[in-house]
Design a protein around this motif. Sequence first.
Motif, short mmCIF file in Angstrom:
data_model
loop_
_atom_site.label_atom_id
_atom_site.label_comp_id
_atom_site.label_asym_id
_atom_site.label_seq_id
_atom_site.Cartn_x
_atom_site.Cartn_y
_atom_site.Cartn_z
N MET A 1 0.83 -1.20 0.00
CA MET A 1 0.00 0.00 0.00
C MET A 1 0.87 1.25 0.00
N LEU A 2 1.94 1.18 0.77
CA LEU A 2 2.79 2.35 0.93
C LEU A 2 3.39 2.79 -0.40
N ASN A 3 3.82 1.80 -1.21
CA ASN A 3 4.47 2.14 -2.47
C ASN A 3 3.50 2.79 -3.45
N SER A 4 2.24 2.38 -3.42
CA SER A 4 1.25 3.02 -4.29
C SER A 4 1.08 4.47 -3.89
N VAL A 5 1.07 4.73 -2.59
CA VAL A 5 0.93 6.10 -2.11
C VAL A 5 2.13 6.93 -2.53
N LYS A 6 3.31 6.33 -2.43
CA LYS A 6 4.54 7.04 -2.84
C LYS A 6 4.46 7.41 -4.32
N GLY A 7 4.00 6.46 -5.15
CA GLY A 7 3.86 6.72 -6.58
C GLY A 7 2.87 7.84 -6.84
N MET A 8 1.78 7.82 -6.07
CA MET A 8 0.76 8.86 -6.22
C MET A 8 1.33 10.24 -5.85
N LEU A 9 2.13 10.27 -4.78
CA LEU A 9 2.74 11.53 -4.37
C LEU A 9 3.68 12.05 -5.45
N LEU A 10 4.42 11.12 -6.06
CA LEU A 10 5.32 11.51 -7.15
C LEU A 10 4.53 12.12 -8.29
N THR A 11 3.40 11.48 -8.62
CA THR A 11 2.56 12.02 -9.69
C THR A 11 2.06 13.42 -9.35
N LEU A 12 1.63 13.58 -8.10
CA LEU A 12 1.13 14.89 -7.68
C LEU A 12 2.23 15.94 -7.75
N ALA A 13 3.42 15.56 -7.26
CA ALA A 13 4.54 16.51 -7.26
C ALA A 13 4.87 16.93 -8.68
N SER A 14 4.91 15.96 -9.60
CA SER A 14 5.28 16.34 -10.97
C SER A 14 4.14 17.06 -11.66
N THR A 15 2.91 16.90 -11.18
CA THR A 15 1.82 17.69 -11.73
C THR A 15 2.09 19.18 -11.46
N PHE A 16 2.55 19.46 -10.24
CA PHE A 16 2.78 20.87 -9.91
C PHE A 16 4.00 21.43 -10.64
N THR A 17 5.08 20.63 -10.72
CA THR A 17 6.24 21.10 -11.50
C THR A 17 5.86 21.24 -12.96
N GLY A 18 5.04 20.31 -13.43
CA GLY A 18 4.61 20.36 -14.82
C GLY A 18 3.79 21.58 -15.12
N LEU A 19 2.99 22.02 -14.14
CA LEU A 19 2.19 23.22 -14.35
C LEU A 19 3.09 24.45 -14.45
N ARG A 20 4.14 24.45 -13.65
CA ARG A 20 5.06 25.58 -13.70
C ARG A 20 5.94 25.53 -14.95
N ARG A 21 6.52 24.36 -15.20
CA ARG A 21 7.42 24.23 -16.36
C ARG A 21 6.93 23.05 -17.20
N PRO A 22 6.01 23.27 -18.11
CA PRO A 22 5.49 22.14 -18.88
C PRO A 22 6.57 21.53 -19.79
N VAL A 23 6.53 20.20 -19.90
CA VAL A 23 7.49 19.50 -20.75
C VAL A 23 7.01 19.48 -22.19
N THR A 24 5.71 19.37 -22.37
CA THR A 24 5.17 19.26 -23.72
C THR A 24 4.99 20.64 -24.33
N ARG A 25 4.84 20.63 -25.64
CA ARG A 25 4.72 21.88 -26.39
C ARG A 25 3.49 21.76 -27.28
N GLN A 26 2.80 22.87 -27.49
CA GLN A 26 1.62 22.82 -28.36
C GLN A 26 2.12 22.80 -29.79
N TYR A 27 2.52 21.64 -30.28
CA TYR A 27 3.38 21.57 -31.44
C TYR A 27 2.94 22.32 -32.70
N PRO A 28 1.80 22.03 -33.30
CA PRO A 28 1.61 22.71 -34.60
C PRO A 28 1.56 24.22 -34.47
N THR A 29 1.04 24.72 -33.34
CA THR A 29 0.99 26.18 -33.19
C THR A 29 2.32 26.74 -32.70
N VAL A 30 2.99 26.00 -31.81
CA VAL A 30 4.31 26.44 -31.34
C VAL A 30 5.35 25.61 -32.09
#
Lengths: 384, 187
Positions: free
Chosen positions: B1-30
């Motif tokens: 159970m603990l490892n699933s929670v850890k994975g979820m936390l990682l996802t949440l953390a990268s959601t916030f970093t991703g919001l600040r610095r997105p990895v993807t690009r809106q390709y055809p327009t950018v």
Amino acid sequence: MVESQIDITAGPPPDAPPNAEPVEMLLNMGPQHPSTHGVFRMVLWVDGEKIVAVEPHIGYLHRGSEKLCEGEQYHQVITLFDRLDYVANFNNELVYCQAVEKLMGLTVPERAEYVRVILCELNRIASHLLYVGTIGLDAGAMTPTMFAFRGRERIQALFEAVSGARMMHNYFRIGGLKEELPDNFEQLIRDLLPLLREDVAESDKILTFNEIFLSRLKDVGRISAEDAIDFGFTGPCLRGCGVEYDVRKAQPYSVYDRFDFDVPVGLDGDCWDRHWVRIQEMYESLSIVEQALAQMPGGSVASSLGRRLIRPPAGEVYARAENPRGEMGVHLVSKGADRPYRLKVRPPSFCNLSAIKYLLKDSWIADSVVILGSLDIVLGEVDR
Amino acid sequence: MLNSVKGMLLTLASTFTGLRRPVTRQYPTVPTPVQPRFMGFPALTWDNGVNEPYCTGCMVCIRNCPTQCMSASMMDNPLNAEGQSSRRKIVDYFEINLNRCILCGICVEVCNFDAIVMSHEHEMSTYERNGDRVNLPALLEIGQKYQRETTWIPPTVLAKAKKDAEDAAKAAEAAKVEAAAAVEGGE
């Protein structure tokens, strides 16, 4: 139109157990199924949710690569090798170049060997990251794909800076490399490595010990070491069974004998062990890249052949190397012409896939996807 | 159970970093920038000094192409007859079927006249089966665009400059050794 080889009205296959009658359903999986990792087709005889027998059908992506090699000059064949295992292009190029170099008795400049090792190991990480993404999808997790592809994208950006292409590089040459590394390579790779280590660690953390993932993979698709050797398993699939066999250690090629790295092995030979071995291999590859960068000598990377037309002496040679999927071998026969007389590829995926009948028998339909995913096949290499 | 929670936390953390610095690009327009060495579709270069293509139609690229995607023919160079150009032959007709091209860059490597480059052009999809059969004017246009947008220097010029620099360095080294020997001899 080509007639289907499967007669749906016929009974179970000859190797199905006698008590399998009546076969309730014949399930056609692929070739356009998203979890067959390409265009692989399996015909499953199923009794409820249980797989009674499997008939794999390969050849949907057959392009006649081996025959095409006979019609191309030696330097043009490299472009065909890029397209065999299309997620480990540098590793493929290396095997072919090694075969021709062995036949001609060429020595490769030291620096070129190091650059080759760095690029091959990065390509191994890129390939395993793709695997992490796809096994996540196969086991029902969407998020690892996003993490894995972020890391893979970084490696491919470096490859683009070095070779000019993200996948079909055509960068290795017989006896050297196409051109010197770009001026900012040192900076690029120094920036890349810490990020990559983070990416690998994240892919590891999010998936490997996740409870759901463990219950989907542990004790699924189990194969004993003896059986694995009999089937011709190599690479992570064999090491997952506990056999410590790695061509980089068993028969060191290029400059691999100068690096200090471990060969991770599994215990049980199930899907999760194969997964774990791949994850550990990524860390080892990172360490090899770092060591190679520290040891990298200066000098030229150009081939001593220059731009001359290559006509190796008549003879036969077999060269092999450790690809991300296992041992890739090239058997090259030359008659002294400017084109190979015969070129046979020993693809690791093909040999690993040969166990699919054995692995899928008596497993569940839902597990078939995971088992196939854990073998990590690339159909470009299986069908050639 | 603990490892699933850890994975979820990682996802949440990268959601916030991703919001600040997105990895993807809106390709055809950018638009996505490409690396300097990026190998797009091949194109022919233009010699601005003489105002004619570098290509002489010698067909070495055509013989070395793994997919036979090009064809060409040469003609007598009218500018050479007038004494303006040192090229006796010049390209008359050149066609590349870009649908067949595999972007391997072998043509650039074998060219002796700096005539062909791997341009940065890669968004060239068409709706017709042979919609990307590109002829000489179009190839030269792509090549000139590439020359304008990058600091393209003919590879032979680059190689010559490098060789000259090496020779000069060697000569300087030899002169130094000679001078040192002379000093020693003087003593």
